[in-house]
Design a protein around this motif. Structure first.
Motif, PDB file in Angstrom:
ATOM      1  N   ARG A 182       7.186   6.652   3.781  1.00 46.02           N
ATOM      2  CA  ARG A 182       7.723   7.257   5.009  1.00 46.02           C
ATOM      3  C   ARG A 182       6.842   8.397   5.493  1.00 46.02           C
ATOM      4  O   ARG A 182       6.609   8.547   6.696  1.00 46.02           O
ATOM      5  CB  ARG A 182       9.151   7.742   4.750  1.00 46.02           C
ATOM      6  N   GLU A 210       3.815   6.953   7.067  1.00 44.29           N
ATOM      7  CA  GLU A 210       4.159   5.903   8.024  1.00 44.29           C
ATOM      8  C   GLU A 210       3.472   4.583   7.683  1.00 44.29           C
ATOM      9  O   GLU A 210       2.830   3.937   8.529  1.00 44.29           O
ATOM     10  CB  GLU A 210       3.801   6.343   9.449  1.00 44.29           C
ATOM     11  N   SER A 241       3.380   0.608   6.612  1.00 45.09           N
ATOM     12  CA  SER A 241       4.168  -0.590   6.916  1.00 45.09           C
ATOM     13  C   SER A 241       4.404  -1.373   5.622  1.00 45.09           C
ATOM     14  O   SER A 241       3.648  -2.287   5.274  1.00 45.09           O
ATOM     15  CB  SER A 241       3.425  -1.463   7.938  1.00 45.09           C
TER      16      SER A 241
END
Length: 501
Positions: free
Chosen positions: A363, A366, A368
């Motif tokens: 998180r 960021e 994926s």
């Protein structure tokens, strides 16, 4: 009857350590000028001729001493007394250099002429302190690395020539008086430092540095000896006790015992997780550590709890992906696009905090990632910084693979091979890092079948990469190793250059 008495006097040069004041924060000392020349030559091959010359230009006294020593006929300097460069804690933008001399007035006059020849301007002297200024250089005009305007204060003290190099806007006052008031024994006025210096191997350069107050060791001393294409550093970080307790390798299959062959970087740390976290993230309470802890806490994890959940062995390997490099570089119009693979493995004592840490890092940056669970197995797959990433967490270990596949490489016992090659590095209790530039160069020179790429463009991309690598440095491999000792830790480093062609 006459009384006769015979007296024998043995005259020996003073140790170069007396040239450095005892309150120096950092110092590099050449015990004799015969040790300085090989170090400059090695540095030129390691960092490039331009970088080595820029370093000498930035320390004009050392450049002058090197010129005098290279001539072989100088009667001004004391080749046996050596030279040094050092810095003080309260003046980290100022570098001081010193060289032993036998003729004070003659050496001062010769060095002053050297300064004028190299673009320094004399300003009025003050109480035996000769002062010079250099306007610096403008990279936009000269094409060279820019250099700010500098001041240089030159004086003779205790049979040596000193130069104080500082920014023109931040000239260091009182340096001459500070040197004059220092103990005549220099670094050796501290008994513990003197003992440590005496225990170092003879010859070569000596590195001395004091530790910041927050660390558990006081100072480090190390000797650097250069022989042909190899520079070897041996030394010790001095503390009151071992810096950490040796952590034995845990049972089970480890990454380095069956790693794919041909890594560019191998790193292993076998020490308590809290110690490794302090090395990588900063000591608890430091600003850098606090920032990261707060960022990850906002993402839902406690860094201290996650660190404690590791079991104390960390291993990493990095590999080159030459086909991926060629394809991505050609797609980018010839701009180099490094590609490779990172493998990481660490045993864990409690998987839950590690799972929370991986989720929080995903998180925070960021990434994926998609997470799946199957009984005690957690698997993350996806992209990290536009590269494939896989992570697998069991009740016993965390394994991470980032980048290209390495299926075509044979598994080998890297840990055993490197331990035999480098005196016990990569064994329990050690923090070891190995960089193999020669492996990268060999892979770039290897012909490859790539049906989807024009062979001429492929060979051109690989050849240009080798040329760029050779232009940057002649380094072939580098090792750094740290291991606990009864009073601190021992340190070794080995730099090897490619043989001259």
């Amino acid at each position: 009857e006459a009384l006769r008495e015979q007296v024998t006097l043995v005259v020996s040069p003073r140790a170069a350590f007396h040239l450095v004041p005892p309150d120096a924060r950092f110092a590099v000392v050449a015990r004799g000028l015969e040790d300085f020349g090989p170090a400059v030559d090695f540095g030129e091959r390691l960092a490039g001729a331009e970088a080595a010359q820029a370093w000498l230009d930035g320390a004009p006294l050392l450049g002058w001493a090197f010129e005098q020593a290279s001539a072989g006929t100088s009667r001004l300097i004391d080749a046996r007394e050596g030279l040094a460069t050092f810095a003080w804690e309260d003046a980290d933008d100022t570098r001081l250099s010193v060289v032993g001399i036998v003729d004070g007035p003659g050496a001062l006059a010769a060095f002053r002429a050297f300064l004028v020849e190299h673009g320094w301007s004399a300003i009025p002297p003050v109480q035996g302190l000769w002062r010079y200024e250099h306007p610096g250089s403008d990279a936009a005009l000269s094409g060279a690395t820019s250099r700010e305007a500098r001041s240089l204060d030159v004086f003779v003290d205790r049979g040596a020539l000193y130069a104080v190099d500082a920014p023109l806007t931040h000239r260091l006052p009182g340096a001459q008086a500070r040197i004059a008031a220092a103990s005549a024994r220099g670094l050796e006025s501290d008994g513990a430092v003197a003992t440590s210096l005496d225990q170092l191997p003879s010859g070569g350069l000596v590195i001395f540095s004091r530790a910041p107050e927050a660390l558990s060791w006081r100072f480090v001393t190390a000797a650097v000896r250069i022989a042909g294409d190899e520079a070897r550093l041996e030394g010790k970080l001095h503390g009151k006790a071992p810096l950490w307790a040796a952590q034995a390798t845990l049972p089970g299959t480890r990454l380095l015992s069956h790693a794919p062959e041909g890594p560019l970087v191998v790193a292993a740390a076998s020490l308590p997780p809290a110690e490794l976290a302090a090395l990588l993230l900063g000591a608890p309470g430091t600003p850098r550590r606090k920032r990261l802890e707060l960022e990850l806490l906002a993402q839902g994890t406690d860094v201290e709890r996650a660190v404690a959940a590791f079991a104390g062995v960390f291993e990493l390997c990095v590999y080159a992906d030459v086909p991926g490099f060629v394809r991505s570089t050609l797609r980018a119009g010839g701009r180099p696009q490094p590609q490779g693979t990172v493998l990481f493995e660490a045993p864990v004592s409690s998987p839950e905090p590690i799972e929370a840490l991986v989720d929080a890092m995903g998180r925070r940056w960021e990434l994926s990632l998609t997470k799946t669970r199957e009984k005690q197995l957690r698997v993350w797959t996806g992209l990290a910084f536009d590269r494939p990433l896989e992570a697998a967490l069991t009740g016993e270990s965390l394994f991470v693979k980032g980048g290209s596949a390495v299926d075509g490489r044979e598994p080998v016992d890297l840990g055993r091979a490197l331990a035999a090659r480098f005196d016990g590095a990569f064994t329990p209790g050690h923090v070891s890092i190995f960089l193999d530039v020669g492996q990268l160069r060999r892979e770039l020179l290897q012909p490859r079948l790539m049906p989807d790429v024009d062979p001429r463009r492929q060979l051109t991309a690989q050849a240009l990469a080798v040329t760029l690598l050779d232009r940057v440095s002649q380094l072939d491999s580098a090792l750094f190793d740290l291991s606990p000792a009864p009073e601190g830790a021992t340190v070794q480093a080995v730099l090897r250059l490619r043989p001259k062609e």
